[in-house]
Design a protein around this motif. Structure first.
Motif, PDB file in Angstrom:
ATOM      1  N   ALA A  56       0.836  -1.198   0.000  1.00 62.18           N
ATOM      2  CA  ALA A  56       0.000   0.000   0.000  1.00 62.18           C
ATOM      3  C   ALA A  56       0.872   1.250   0.000  1.00 62.18           C
ATOM      4  CB  ALA A  56      -0.923  -0.009   1.211  1.00 62.18           C
ATOM      5  N   GLY A  57       0.460   2.235  -0.760  1.00 55.78           N
ATOM      6  CA  GLY A  57       1.199   3.482  -0.862  1.00 55.78           C
ATOM      7  C   GLY A  57       2.275   3.476  -1.922  1.00 55.78           C
ATOM      8  N   SER A  58       2.443   2.370  -2.632  1.00 57.10           N
ATOM      9  CA  SER A  58       3.458   2.310  -3.684  1.00 57.10           C
ATOM     10  C   SER A  58       2.926   2.892  -4.981  1.00 57.10           C
ATOM     11  CB  SER A  58       3.894   0.854  -3.890  1.00 57.10           C
ATOM     12  OG  SER A  58       2.782   0.052  -4.270  1.00 57.10           O
ATOM     13  N   THR A  59       3.793   2.942  -5.993  1.00 57.60           N
ATOM     14  CA  THR A  59       3.442   3.487  -7.308  1.00 57.60           C
ATOM     15  C   THR A  59       3.544   2.379  -8.344  1.00 57.60           C
ATOM     16  OG1 THR A  59       4.279   5.679  -6.695  1.00 57.60           O
ATOM     17  CG2 THR A  59       3.981   5.218  -9.045  1.00 57.60           C
ATOM     18  N   LEU A  60       2.453   2.174  -9.070  1.00 54.22           N
ATOM     19  CA  LEU A  60       2.397   1.125 -10.079  1.00 54.22           C
ATOM     20  C   LEU A  60       2.836   1.699 -11.422  1.00 54.22           C
ATOM     21  CD1 LEU A  60       1.556  -1.753 -10.982  1.00 54.22           C
ATOM     22  CD2 LEU A  60      -0.749  -0.839 -11.363  1.00 54.22           C
ATOM     23  N   THR A  61       3.883   1.099 -12.007  1.00 58.57           N
ATOM     24  CA  THR A  61       4.359   1.503 -13.327  1.00 58.57           C
ATOM     25  C   THR A  61       3.961   0.452 -14.350  1.00 58.57           C
ATOM     26  OG1 THR A  61       6.498   0.451 -12.895  1.00 58.57           O
ATOM     27  CG2 THR A  61       6.294   2.803 -12.360  1.00 58.57           C
ATOM     28  N   PHE A  62       4.016   0.871 -15.634  1.00 58.08           N
ATOM     29  CA  PHE A  62       3.550   0.007 -16.712  1.00 58.08           C
ATOM     30  C   PHE A  62       4.652  -0.148 -17.748  1.00 58.08           C
ATOM     31  CE2 PHE A  62      -0.173   1.988 -14.873  1.00 58.08           C
ATOM     32  CZ  PHE A  62      -1.084   0.953 -14.770  1.00 58.08           C
ATOM     33  N   ASP A  63       4.649  -1.338 -18.340  1.00 59.75           N
ATOM     34  CA  ASP A  63       5.494  -1.631 -19.505  1.00 59.75           C
ATOM     35  C   ASP A  63       4.577  -2.155 -20.601  1.00 59.75           C
ATOM     36  OD1 ASP A  63       7.405  -2.200 -21.350  1.00 59.75           O
ATOM     37  OD2 ASP A  63       8.225  -3.947 -20.284  1.00 59.75           O
ATOM     38  N   MET A  64       4.279  -1.296 -21.599  1.00 54.82           N
ATOM     39  CA  MET A  64       3.351  -1.651 -22.669  1.00 54.82           C
ATOM     40  C   MET A  64       4.053  -1.801 -24.005  1.00 54.82           C
ATOM     41  SD  MET A  64       0.108   0.795 -21.667  1.00 54.82           S
ATOM     42  CE  MET A  64      -0.824   0.106 -23.025  1.00 54.82           C
ATOM     43  N   SER A  65       5.362  -1.855 -23.974  1.00 61.56           N
ATOM     44  CA  SER A  65       6.090  -1.981 -25.234  1.00 61.56           C
ATOM     45  C   SER A  65       5.797  -3.288 -25.968  1.00 61.56           C
ATOM     46  CB  SER A  65       7.598  -1.837 -24.985  1.00 61.56           C
ATOM     47  OG  SER A  65       8.042  -2.804 -24.034  1.00 61.56           O
ATOM     48  N   PRO A  66       5.497  -4.408 -25.291  1.00 59.31           N
ATOM     49  CA  PRO A  66       5.200  -5.639 -26.052  1.00 59.31           C
ATOM     50  C   PRO A  66       3.824  -5.643 -26.719  1.00 59.31           C
ATOM     51  CG  PRO A  66       6.086  -6.160 -23.864  1.00 59.31           C
ATOM     52  CD  PRO A  66       5.720  -4.710 -23.855  1.00 59.31           C
ATOM     53  N   ILE A  67       2.980  -4.647 -26.465  1.00 60.37           N
ATOM     54  CA  ILE A  67       1.654  -4.638 -27.073  1.00 60.37           C
ATOM     55  C   ILE A  67       1.769  -4.284 -28.544  1.00 60.37           C
ATOM     56  CG2 ILE A  67      -0.568  -3.447 -27.084  1.00 60.37           C
ATOM     57  CD1 ILE A  67      -0.449  -3.199 -24.118  1.00 60.37           C
ATOM     58  N   THR A  68       1.113  -5.072 -29.405  1.00 60.43           N
ATOM     59  CA  THR A  68       1.147  -4.830 -30.847  1.00 60.43           C
ATOM     60  C   THR A  68      -0.076  -4.067 -31.347  1.00 60.43           C
ATOM     61  OG1 THR A  68       0.134  -6.996 -31.230  1.00 60.43           O
ATOM     62  CG2 THR A  68       2.553  -6.871 -31.256  1.00 60.43           C
ATOM     63  N   ASP A  69      -1.221  -4.190 -30.678  1.00 65.99           N
ATOM     64  CA  ASP A  69      -2.439  -3.483 -31.097  1.00 65.99           C
ATOM     65  C   ASP A  69      -3.385  -3.416 -29.897  1.00 65.99           C
ATOM     66  OD1 ASP A  69      -4.188  -2.111 -32.638  1.00 65.99           O
ATOM     67  OD2 ASP A  69      -4.791  -3.805 -33.919  1.00 65.99           O
ATOM     68  N   TRP A  70      -4.207  -2.337 -29.851  1.00 66.68           N
ATOM     69  CA  TRP A  70      -5.126  -2.184 -28.710  1.00 66.68           C
ATOM     70  C   TRP A  70      -6.286  -1.292 -29.121  1.00 66.68           C
ATOM     71  CZ3 TRP A  70      -6.135   2.669 -26.717  1.00 66.68           C
ATOM     72  CH2 TRP A  70      -5.269   3.686 -27.089  1.00 66.68           C
ATOM     73  N   ASP A  71      -7.355  -1.386 -28.332  1.00 66.25           N
ATOM     74  CA  ASP A  71      -8.500  -0.496 -28.481  1.00 66.25           C
ATOM     75  C   ASP A  71      -9.124  -0.302 -27.095  1.00 66.25           C
ATOM     76  OD1 ASP A  71      -9.776  -2.858 -28.022  1.00 66.25           O
ATOM     77  OD2 ASP A  71     -10.885  -2.925 -29.924  1.00 66.25           O
ATOM     78  N   THR A  72     -10.419  -0.086 -27.044  1.00 64.12           N
ATOM     79  CA  THR A  72     -11.064   0.200 -25.758  1.00 64.12           C
ATOM     80  C   THR A  72     -11.018  -0.992 -24.803  1.00 64.12           C
ATOM     81  OG1 THR A  72     -13.197  -0.410 -26.747  1.00 64.12           O
ATOM     82  CG2 THR A  72     -12.618   1.926 -26.717  1.00 64.12           C
ATOM     83  N   GLY A  73     -10.754  -2.188 -25.324  1.00 61.68           N
ATOM     84  CA  GLY A  73     -10.609  -3.325 -24.428  1.00 61.68           C
ATOM     85  C   GLY A  73      -9.463  -3.122 -23.451  1.00 61.68           C
ATOM     86  N   LEU A  74      -8.375  -2.538 -23.920  1.00 61.47           N
ATOM     87  CA  LEU A  74      -7.243  -2.255 -23.036  1.00 61.47           C
ATOM     88  C   LEU A  74      -7.626  -1.195 -22.004  1.00 61.47           C
ATOM     89  CD1 LEU A  74      -4.250  -2.462 -22.238  1.00 61.47           C
ATOM     90  CD2 LEU A  74      -3.766  -0.740 -24.019  1.00 61.47           C
ATOM     91  N   ILE A  75      -8.390  -0.178 -22.426  1.00 60.28           N
ATOM     92  CA  ILE A  75      -8.794   0.881 -21.498  1.00 60.28           C
ATOM     93  C   ILE A  75      -9.678   0.308 -20.395  1.00 60.28           C
ATOM     94  CG2 ILE A  75      -9.912   3.124 -21.329  1.00 60.28           C
ATOM     95  CD1 ILE A  75      -7.329   3.100 -22.947  1.00 60.28           C
ATOM     96  N   ALA A  76     -10.579  -0.609 -20.751  1.00 60.04           N
ATOM     97  CA  ALA A  76     -11.435  -1.228 -19.737  1.00 60.04           C
ATOM     98  C   ALA A  76     -10.602  -2.033 -18.735  1.00 60.04           C
ATOM     99  CB  ALA A  76     -12.478  -2.117 -20.413  1.00 60.04           C
ATOM    100  N   PHE A  77      -9.591  -2.723 -19.225  1.00 64.85           N
ATOM    101  CA  PHE A  77      -8.724  -3.498 -18.334  1.00 64.85           C
ATOM    102  C   PHE A  77      -7.942  -2.574 -17.405  1.00 64.85           C
ATOM    103  CE2 PHE A  77      -4.658  -5.597 -17.423  1.00 64.85           C
ATOM    104  CZ  PHE A  77      -5.094  -6.791 -16.873  1.00 64.85           C
ATOM    105  N   LEU A  78      -7.413  -1.481 -17.953  1.00 67.32           N
ATOM    106  CA  LEU A  78      -6.657  -0.543 -17.128  1.00 67.32           C
ATOM    107  C   LEU A  78      -7.563   0.173 -16.124  1.00 67.32           C
ATOM    108  CD1 LEU A  78      -4.251   1.022 -19.785  1.00 67.32           C
ATOM    109  CD2 LEU A  78      -3.725  -0.707 -18.055  1.00 67.32           C
ATOM    110  N   TRP A  79      -8.826   0.359 -16.496  1.00 68.79           N
ATOM    111  CA  TRP A  79      -9.747   1.013 -15.554  1.00 68.79           C
ATOM    112  C   TRP A  79      -9.993   0.115 -14.336  1.00 68.79           C
ATOM    113  CZ3 TRP A  79     -15.683   1.819 -16.051  1.00 68.79           C
ATOM    114  CH2 TRP A  79     -16.100   2.754 -15.106  1.00 68.79           C
ATOM    115  N   ASP A  80     -10.076  -1.196 -14.582  1.00 69.42           N
ATOM    116  CA  ASP A  80     -10.198  -2.116 -13.450  1.00 69.42           C
ATOM    117  C   ASP A  80      -8.983  -2.002 -12.528  1.00 69.42           C
ATOM    118  OD1 ASP A  80     -12.617  -3.025 -14.403  1.00 69.42           O
ATOM    119  OD2 ASP A  80     -11.754  -4.741 -15.471  1.00 69.42           O
TER     120      ASP A  80
END
Length: 386
Positions: A56-80
């Motif tokens: 708790a209190g940490s910072t979550l970072t992302f690595d999305m370089s391996p993603i080849t294509d995305w749409d709103t499905g990714l946004i819904a996942f990130l919203w969760d």
């Protein structure tokens, strides 16, 4: 010939959306890879306890370089993930996301809406009637108190101790008086003409066409001129007062007046009420004359009577007492329209839609109230023998 849409080709298993959570120092790192397209139907569901291992209190970072294509499905996942991190007090490092993803994710709230409120329990009939009665009596008391404060402010204005600005009174009087002459004249002229036409059709059968003048004169002086003028002012001026004050309520101008200690009863309501109290009697007299003129035009064109005979019959058909009685009634109408309209504006909400609702309620309350008050005056006139 209609072509059937082909189903999307199945994805290569190596391109299916995948995610993994690792630790990079004291902060968790979420890596996403594959194709994140909602139309494929295989977007994974982020578990509610997916960030359980993250402190708790940490910072979550992302690595999305391996993603080849995305749409709103990714946004819904990130919203969760965003909502789950909010519950565990974990901050998302938005700078590690691509700019389009970051902009879309910022539009979504950090926490999901709570459960919808339970529907209100329907009260028994007697309780509902009692509640409406109590609220109505409370509102009547509030309007009466507002009228008392306005009356006190009017008396203070006579001695020069009121905070009412003369410019506001003159502006409201001009809007409620001279600028309303056209619509008041048109309506009362047509009312007089209609009364004369109906009366002429019936009275001609008994060779009593001259009494059309009496019919129009008595109807306009006793009832129609005062009531129709009040209804016009309720729709024209009362609605405008309610919309103006409700707009000030939404812009927090009423709150500013209260903070500075300026009473709204004398600064806003007093000019509005006085303008109607001053102009309504004169509009009533104007409506009487225009209504009689409308009856005169119809009677002269339909009946074999002279102008002198028509005016003589009109003057002898009613006395000065009926004029005075309707004159007082018009003053009461003006005070009622002003007070109710301002009260409805003061209790309105603060949104743009509430302005229209307040104006509509002011018009409806003004029209219904005018007719109800006129019925009371009719009983009083019968008791007094007027």
């Amino acid at each position: 010939m209609t072509q059937l849409q082909k189903p999307p080709a199945p994805l290569d298993p190596s391109q299916s959306p995948q995610w993994s959570l690792t630790s990079e120092g004291n902060n968790p790192l979420l890596t996403l890879r594959g194709v994140w397209l909602a139309r494929t139907g295989n977007i994974p569901q982020f578990p509610k306890d997916g960030l359980r291992a993250a402190p708790a209190g940490s910072t979550l970072t992302f690595d999305m370089s391996p993603i080849t294509d995305w749409d709103t499905g990714l946004i819904a996942f990130l919203w969760d993930i965003k909502r789950s991190g909010h519950d565990r007090h974990i901050t998302l490092d938005a700078q590690s996301l691509p700019a389009p993803v970051r902009q879309l994710l910022e539009l979504l709230p950090d926490a999901s809406d709570g459960p919808p409120p339970a529907p209100a329990k329907r009260l028994p009939v007697l309780e509902r009637i009692g509640g409406h009665t109590i609220s109505s009596l409370t509102e009547i008391g509030t309007v009466t108190s507002l009228g008392g404060m306005t009356l006190r402010g009017g008396l203070q204005a006579l001695t020069g101790r009121s905070r009412m600005r003369l410019s506001d009174l003159l502006s409201d009087t001009a809007n409620a008086g001279p600028q309303a002459l056209l619509i008041v004249g048109i309506v009362n002229f047509l009312i007089g003409a209609i009364l004369a036409f109906v009366g002429a059709v019936e009275l001609q059968k008994f060779a009593a066409g001259i009494y059309v003048a009496s019919l129009v004169g008595i109807a306009m002086v006793r009832e129609m001129a005062a009531v129709m003028t009040a209804i016009i002012m309720a729709g024209r001026t009362g609605g405008a007062y309610a919309a103006r004050i409700s707009t000030m309520q939404g812009n927090e101008e009423i709150d500013a007046l209260n903070v500075f200690g300026i009473p709204t009863s004398t600064y806003l309501i007093l000019p509005a009420v006085l303008s109607l109290v001053i102009t309504m009697p004169f509009l009533y007299l104007y409506g009487c004359l225009i209504g009689m003129l409308g009856g005169f035009v119809v009677a002269i064109s339909m009946l074999d009577i002279t102008a002198a005979g028509y005016f003589h019959q009109t003057i002898t058909s009613f006395g000065i007492g009926q004029f005075i009685f309707a004159f007082v009634k018009s003053i009461v109408f003006g005070a009622f329209i002003g007070l109710t309209s301002c009260r409805i504006g003061l209790k309105a909400g603060r949104s743009a839609a509430d302005v229209g609702i307040a104006a509509t309620r002011a018009v409806v309350a003004g029209i219904v109230g005018v007719i109800a008050i006129d019925a009371i005056f009719a009983v009083i006139a019968d008791v007094l023998g007027i």
